[in-house]
Structure formats: structure tokens, C-alpha cells
Design a protein around this motif. Structure first.
Motif: not given
Length: 233
Positions: A66-74, A167-169, A176-180, A184-187
Motif C-alpha cells: 500500500x502507499x507509504x509502505x516504506x522503501x523496501x516496498x517501493x 529475486x529478493x523482491x 509477506x515481508x515487504x511492508x515497512x 538491509x533485510x531486503x538486500x
């Protein structure tokens, strides 16, 4: 070196009273305009955040969900938008091998982008990365990440493998771990070299004190009719 770009411009700017960082003015241009200039060599560029209108021809716009879900989601939204754009335009060929991820709140990012691009183009043996403790970093098969002059890692200013970032995304979305989530965890699974960049090139804006220290404002000077800012491709 071929690359695409994701520019992150979708935060709440809560410590700026809701004034979008992308619209702050530095040296006669908005931060979004300066970010687009920093990424000017990209094959395709997507701006993730509220549609600012007036983007240069060919620059994509999308929103994290959703909007404003943080940079990882972006980042994940930007990766998806680039992939969909290439899929919808077979004549465009294949996506570039790397994606520049750039937060739009760093007005002096151009110098860092150049340094990172040079480091990525050079072989690790010719141009080893130096980590904050002075040791040589990894081989960086999956890209390079900016490290400020005082040793702070800046994951929102780096070139990352397109395949690795996809792949990470995808893995984070399935979990279900993108929002907020932490960027560093994403990468975390990427083999990324840390590269020192010029002093001041990662300075970012979170508060009005930050903006004041960098000589920034939230409006253009009044120079008369017909002199307002324009996005230029």
C-alpha cells in the motif's frame, strides 16, 4: 555500463510537516529533478511515489502497495514496473543488467552515482571496495552500495543486479515481508561491495534543520513570469 533506475519519492515526510521531499528546492531545482539528472544515463527510469506530473517523456511512475509502505516496498514496486514495461515493449530488448536505486532526498547524489558507476565498471581486482573498517569488501557480483565518508552504509544509493533485486523482491512478497521492511533485510542475500563515495554526496533531508543546513527551501525564488521550474528530459 547499462543500467535502469528506480527513484524513491514516496515517503510521508512527517518530520517536514508533510511537505514532499521531492519538491524541496536545492540550487534552483527540485530534489526530484536533481535525482533524475543523477540517473540521466539510465535506459529506463521509474519514479515510485505520488505521481508528480510533468515527468520527462519516457520516465515511468508507479506507487508502492500500500502507499507509504516504506522503501523496501517501493523498491519492489519499481522493479515490477520496470519488468512490466520491458515485457510490454518487445522492441526495447532485455532489461539492463543493473538497477540504480536512488532516494530522492540526497541533493548531491550525482557525485556518488558517478563514483559507484566507475567502481561497478572496474573489476574488483583493479578497484577493490573498502569497507568502513578499512578492509577489502566482497567481490560484489550483485552490485555496489554507497558508504559515506564517515563510514555509514546507504542502501538507498546503489547499483544492484536486476536479476538479484527481482529475486529478493519476489521472495519478500511471497513471504509477506515487504511492508515497512528493512531495506538491509531486503538486500541481505545480495553480494554487494561497499564503496566510499565523496563527502556530502549521501547527505539526506529528513528535517527542516537538515534542509536549512543544506541551504534548501520549499519554494522557488520569484523570478518573474515564465521562469518557473520545468522537468527536462
Amino acid at each position: 555500463m547499462e543500467f535502469d533506475a528506480i527513484i524513491l519519492a514516496g515517503g510521508r515526510s512527517s518530520r517536514l510537516g508533510g511537505v514532499p521531499k521531492s519538491r524541496l528546492i536545492y540550487d534552483g531545482a527540485t530534489l526530484l529533478e536533481r535525482s533524475l539528472r543523477s540517473a540521466a544515463a539510465a535506459g529506463r527510469t521509474v519514479v515510485v511515489g505520488p505521481d508528480p506530473g510533468g515527468l520527462p517523456v519516457g520516465v515511468l511512475s508507479c506507487r508502492e502497495d500500500p502507499p507509504f509502505a516504506g522503501p523496501a516496498a517501493a523498491i519492489a514496486a519499481g522493479v515490477g514496473a520496470l519488468a512490466a514495461d520491458y515485457a510490454g515493449r518487445p522492441e526495447a530488448g532485455y532489461p539492463a543488467p543493473f538497477i540504480l536505486v536512488l532516494a530522492c532526498d540526497m541533493p548531491r547524489s550525482a557525485a556518488a552515482v558517478r563514483t559507484l558507476a566507475d567502481a561497478l565498471a572496474a573489476s574488483p581486482a583493479d578497484s577493490p571496495a573498502v569497507t568502513p573498517d578499512g578492509t577489502t569488501g566482497s567481490e560484489g557480483r550483485d552490485g555496489v552500495m554507497a558508504v559515506s565518508a564517515d563510514g555509514r552504509k546507504q542502501p538507498l544509493l546503489g547499483f544492484y543486479s536486476t536479476a538479484g533485486l527481482q529475486r529478493c523482491a519476489e521472495d519478500a512478497a511471497r513471504a509477506g515481508s515487504l511492508e515497512n521492511a528493512s531495506v538491509f533485510a531486503l538486500l541481505a542475500r545480495l553480494d554487494v561491495r561497499e564503496v566510499r563515495v565523496p563527502s556530502g554526496s549521501t547527505d539526506d533531508v529528513d528535517t527542516w534543520d537538515d534542509a536549512s543546513a543544506l541551504g534548501m527551501s520549499d519554494r522557488f525564488p520569484d523570478l518573474g513570469p515564465g521562469t518557473g521550474p520545468e522537468f527536462r528530459s
